[in-house]
Design a protein around this motif. Structure first.
Motif, PDB file in Angstrom:
ATOM      1  N   LEU A 274      -8.348 -30.102  52.605  1.00  0.00           N
ATOM      2  CA  LEU A 274      -8.581 -30.709  51.302  1.00  0.00           C
ATOM      3  C   LEU A 274      -9.058 -29.633  50.333  1.00  0.00           C
ATOM      4  N   SER A 275      -9.122 -29.961  49.056  1.00  0.00           N
ATOM      5  CA  SER A 275      -9.723 -29.011  48.125  1.00  0.00           C
ATOM      6  C   SER A 275     -11.146 -28.723  48.592  1.00  0.00           C
ATOM      7  N   PRO A 276     -11.574 -27.462  48.589  1.00  0.00           N
ATOM      8  CA  PRO A 276     -12.938 -27.154  49.023  1.00  0.00           C
ATOM      9  C   PRO A 276     -13.988 -27.963  48.276  1.00  0.00           C
ATOM     10  N   ILE A 277     -13.760 -28.175  46.985  1.00  0.00           N
ATOM     11  CA  ILE A 277     -14.615 -29.047  46.178  1.00  0.00           C
ATOM     12  C   ILE A 277     -13.701 -30.097  45.554  1.00  0.00           C
ATOM     13  N   GLU A 278     -13.802 -31.328  46.013  1.00  0.00           N
ATOM     14  CA  GLU A 278     -12.911 -32.369  45.506  1.00  0.00           C
ATOM     15  C   GLU A 278     -13.407 -32.959  44.188  1.00  0.00           C
ATOM     16  N   ARG A 279     -14.705 -33.134  44.078  1.00  0.00           N
ATOM     17  CA  ARG A 279     -15.275 -33.736  42.868  1.00  0.00           C
ATOM     18  C   ARG A 279     -16.301 -32.771  42.293  1.00  0.00           C
ATOM     19  N   PRO A 280     -15.947 -32.018  41.265  1.00  0.00           N
ATOM     20  CA  PRO A 280     -16.889 -31.040  40.711  1.00  0.00           C
ATOM     21  C   PRO A 280     -18.096 -31.715  40.082  1.00  0.00           C
ATOM     22  N   ILE A 281     -19.227 -31.003  40.067  1.00  0.00           N
ATOM     23  CA  ILE A 281     -20.447 -31.593  39.508  1.00  0.00           C
ATOM     24  C   ILE A 281     -20.382 -31.696  37.983  1.00  0.00           C
ATOM     25  N   HIS A 282     -19.572 -30.858  37.357  1.00  0.00           N
ATOM     26  CA  HIS A 282     -19.345 -30.886  35.907  1.00  0.00           C
ATOM     27  C   HIS A 282     -17.872 -30.606  35.655  1.00  0.00           C
ATOM     28  N   ASP A 283     -17.452 -30.713  34.402  1.00  0.00           N
ATOM     29  CA  ASP A 283     -16.115 -30.248  34.049  1.00  0.00           C
ATOM     30  C   ASP A 283     -15.972 -28.779  34.452  1.00  0.00           C
ATOM     31  N   ILE A 284     -14.755 -28.398  34.799  1.00  0.00           N
ATOM     32  CA  ILE A 284     -14.482 -27.012  35.178  1.00  0.00           C
ATOM     33  C   ILE A 284     -14.585 -26.137  33.931  1.00  0.00           C
ATOM     34  N   LEU A 285     -15.274 -25.020  34.060  1.00  0.00           N
ATOM     35  CA  LEU A 285     -15.417 -24.060  32.965  1.00  0.00           C
ATOM     36  C   LEU A 285     -14.242 -23.086  33.023  1.00  0.00           C
TER      37      LEU A 285
ATOM     38  N   ASN B 174     -29.332 -17.561  31.225  1.00  0.00           N
ATOM     39  CA  ASN B 174     -29.571 -16.229  30.651  1.00  0.00           C
ATOM     40  C   ASN B 174     -29.504 -15.144  31.731  1.00  0.00           C
ATOM     41  N   ILE B 175     -28.436 -15.188  32.509  1.00  0.00           N
ATOM     42  CA  ILE B 175     -28.270 -14.276  33.647  1.00  0.00           C
ATOM     43  C   ILE B 175     -27.857 -12.892  33.140  1.00  0.00           C
ATOM     44  N   PRO B 176     -28.579 -11.835  33.496  1.00  0.00           N
ATOM     45  CA  PRO B 176     -28.168 -10.481  33.103  1.00  0.00           C
ATOM     46  C   PRO B 176     -26.854 -10.095  33.778  1.00  0.00           C
ATOM     47  N   VAL B 177     -26.073  -9.260  33.114  1.00  0.00           N
ATOM     48  CA  VAL B 177     -24.778  -8.834  33.652  1.00  0.00           C
ATOM     49  C   VAL B 177     -24.941  -8.213  35.035  1.00  0.00           C
ATOM     50  N   ASP B 178     -25.976  -7.404  35.231  1.00  0.00           N
ATOM     51  CA  ASP B 178     -26.139  -6.708  36.500  1.00  0.00           C
ATOM     52  C   ASP B 178     -26.699  -7.591  37.619  1.00  0.00           C
ATOM     53  N   LYS B 179     -26.975  -8.866  37.320  1.00  0.00           N
ATOM     54  CA  LYS B 179     -27.463  -9.796  38.335  1.00  0.00           C
ATOM     55  C   LYS B 179     -26.464 -10.913  38.648  1.00  0.00           C
ATOM     56  N   VAL B 180     -25.297 -10.855  38.042  1.00  0.00           N
ATOM     57  CA  VAL B 180     -24.330 -11.954  38.154  1.00  0.00           C
ATOM     58  C   VAL B 180     -23.937 -12.226  39.598  1.00  0.00           C
ATOM     59  N   GLU B 181     -23.682 -11.190  40.384  1.00  0.00           N
ATOM     60  CA  GLU B 181     -23.220 -11.427  41.760  1.00  0.00           C
ATOM     61  C   GLU B 181     -24.234 -12.240  42.561  1.00  0.00           C
ATOM     62  N   ASP B 182     -25.507 -12.105  42.245  1.00  0.00           N
ATOM     63  CA  ASP B 182     -26.547 -12.858  42.945  1.00  0.00           C
ATOM     64  C   ASP B 182     -26.375 -14.358  42.760  1.00  0.00           C
TER      65      ASP B 182
ATOM     66  N   SER C 142     -23.829 -18.215  30.620  1.00  0.00           N
ATOM     67  CA  SER C 142     -25.189 -18.636  30.961  1.00  0.00           C
ATOM     68  C   SER C 142     -26.203 -18.434  29.828  1.00  0.00           C
ATOM     69  N   GLN C 143     -25.801 -17.750  28.772  1.00  0.00           N
ATOM     70  CA  GLN C 143     -26.735 -17.520  27.672  1.00  0.00           C
ATOM     71  C   GLN C 143     -27.007 -18.838  26.943  1.00  0.00           C
ATOM     72  N   GLY C 144     -28.216 -19.343  27.107  1.00  0.00           N
ATOM     73  CA  GLY C 144     -28.584 -20.595  26.467  1.00  0.00           C
ATOM     74  C   GLY C 144     -27.984 -21.833  27.108  1.00  0.00           C
ATOM     75  N   MET C 145     -27.210 -21.672  28.200  1.00  0.00           N
ATOM     76  CA  MET C 145     -26.543 -22.798  28.864  1.00  0.00           C
ATOM     77  C   MET C 145     -26.706 -22.630  30.369  1.00  0.00           C
ATOM     78  N   THR C 146     -27.324 -23.604  31.000  1.00  0.00           N
ATOM     79  CA  THR C 146     -27.601 -23.509  32.431  1.00  0.00           C
ATOM     80  C   THR C 146     -26.334 -23.668  33.253  1.00  0.00           C
ATOM     81  N   LEU C 147     -26.108 -22.733  34.167  1.00  0.00           N
ATOM     82  CA  LEU C 147     -25.072 -22.862  35.186  1.00  0.00           C
ATOM     83  C   LEU C 147     -25.736 -23.377  36.450  1.00  0.00           C
ATOM     84  N   GLU C 148     -25.072 -24.311  37.139  1.00  0.00           N
ATOM     85  CA  GLU C 148     -25.654 -24.909  38.331  1.00  0.00           C
ATOM     86  C   GLU C 148     -24.849 -24.558  39.576  1.00  0.00           C
ATOM     87  N   ALA C 149     -25.537 -24.553  40.712  1.00  0.00           N
ATOM     88  CA  ALA C 149     -24.860 -24.342  41.990  1.00  0.00           C
ATOM     89  C   ALA C 149     -23.735 -25.365  42.138  1.00  0.00           C
TER      90      ALA C 149
END
Length: 297
Positions: A76-87, A157-165, A247-254
């Motif tokens: 199946l799709s790894p995520i069938e029902r996303p928590i939000h609209d796809i960005l 507000n994730i810094p560019v050098d921390k994105v992979e985390d 992520s600047q001013g907008m929360t990204l969620e797991a």
């Protein structure tokens, strides 16, 4: 490491591919003290030590965990029902920007800033699932192969050098699009959001499997004809910039999904347009991840 959402008989399970990729081991069999009902549970519960522990168990030739043959299950799709609209990131390859500008008369990009939009999906279909085409609404149905980034932990507000985390892993995404609807409404939401017009899979590849920033080949074929063939190193806006900027001013969620844009070669780019029709088979491929296969009904 490849995580899968699969169905065996009438039971849905979350698992990980064995090293030979012929078998799946259910995560609930690997961890008696945790419960994984969906991929969202995996993303939220597993930490880096857990990932290393899973790999150690997979590498142990003497492990006796119950497994399921890949050939005997339905992925199946790894995520069938996303928590939000796809960005989504629009026109993120120079060649696709050029073909879009030429073919869509009312589309003009006047700066180097990324183009962002949302795509609604009440359900994301997986590999070997059919697209229920709404050709009576719009017969200009198009394909778009994209690398999907799966966010692994909540951040703002994730810094560019921390994105992979903040990334859990990657998948293949097909952003099926109704081009006339897309142009008619002067924005992209409606033309991108018809039911079954989002496909993802076949797996989520954990971020530890790829160097960062990610540079992978990305391809799409229709009925065996190679239409799109590029590499993510040609992004106009790379993953660190995109994730940080969103992520600047907008929360990204797991569990959030970011579709990073498609290369040139979409049906809209041809003269006349090469629109999908009933019976067509679309194969999207990113070699480290696999193949996402869908037929048009």
């Amino acid at each position: 490491m490849k995580f899968v959402n699969f169905k065996i008989e009438d039971k849905k399970l979350i698992g990980v591919l064995a090293n030979d990729e012929d078998k799946i081991i259910a995560l609930n069999d690997l961890y008696a003290d945790k419960t994984f009902c969906c991929m969202q549970d995996v993303i939220e519960q597993l930490n880096e030590d857990d990932i290393k522990d899973i790999q150690t168990k997979l590498d142990d030739e003497n492990n006796d965990f119950k497994s399921y043959k890949l050939s005997e299950v339905k992925l199946l799709s790894p995520i069938e029902r996303p928590i939000h609209d796809i960005l989504c990131v629009g026109v993120n390859y120079q060649a696709h920007l050029e073909e879009a500008s030429e073919r869509a008369k009312n589309f003009k990009k006047t700066s180097n800033d990324a183009v962002y939009f949302g795509k609604r999906a009440i359900k994301i279909i997986g590999t070997n699932e059919d697209v229920q085409a709404c050709l009576d609404i719009d017969n200009a149905l198009d394909y778009e192969v994209e690398l999907a980034v799966i966010i692994g932990k909540t951040g703002k507000n994730i810094p560019v050098d921390k994105v992979e985390d903040y990334i859990f892993g990657y998948s293949i995404f097909n952003d099926f699009s109704s081009r006339r609807l897309q142009l008619k409404h002067m924005q992209w939401f409606k033309g991108k959001s018809l039911d079954t017009y989002s496909a993802m899979g076949p797996v989520i590849l954990h971020k530890s499997a790829l160097p960062f920033p990610v540079e992978v080949d990305i391809k799409c074929s229709v009925n065996g004809e190679l239409r799109q063939n590029s590499n993510t190193k040609l992004f106009l806006n790379d993953i660190p910039k995109v994730v940080s900027e969103l992520s600047q001013g907008m929360t990204l969620e797991a569990g959030d999904i970011i579709a990073t844009g498609t290369p040139s070669g979409v049906g809209m780019g041809y003269k006349p347009g090469k629109w999908l029709k009933s019976g067509d088979e679309v194969v999207c491929e990113i070699p480290p991840i696999g193949k996402l296969i869908n037929k048009i009904k």
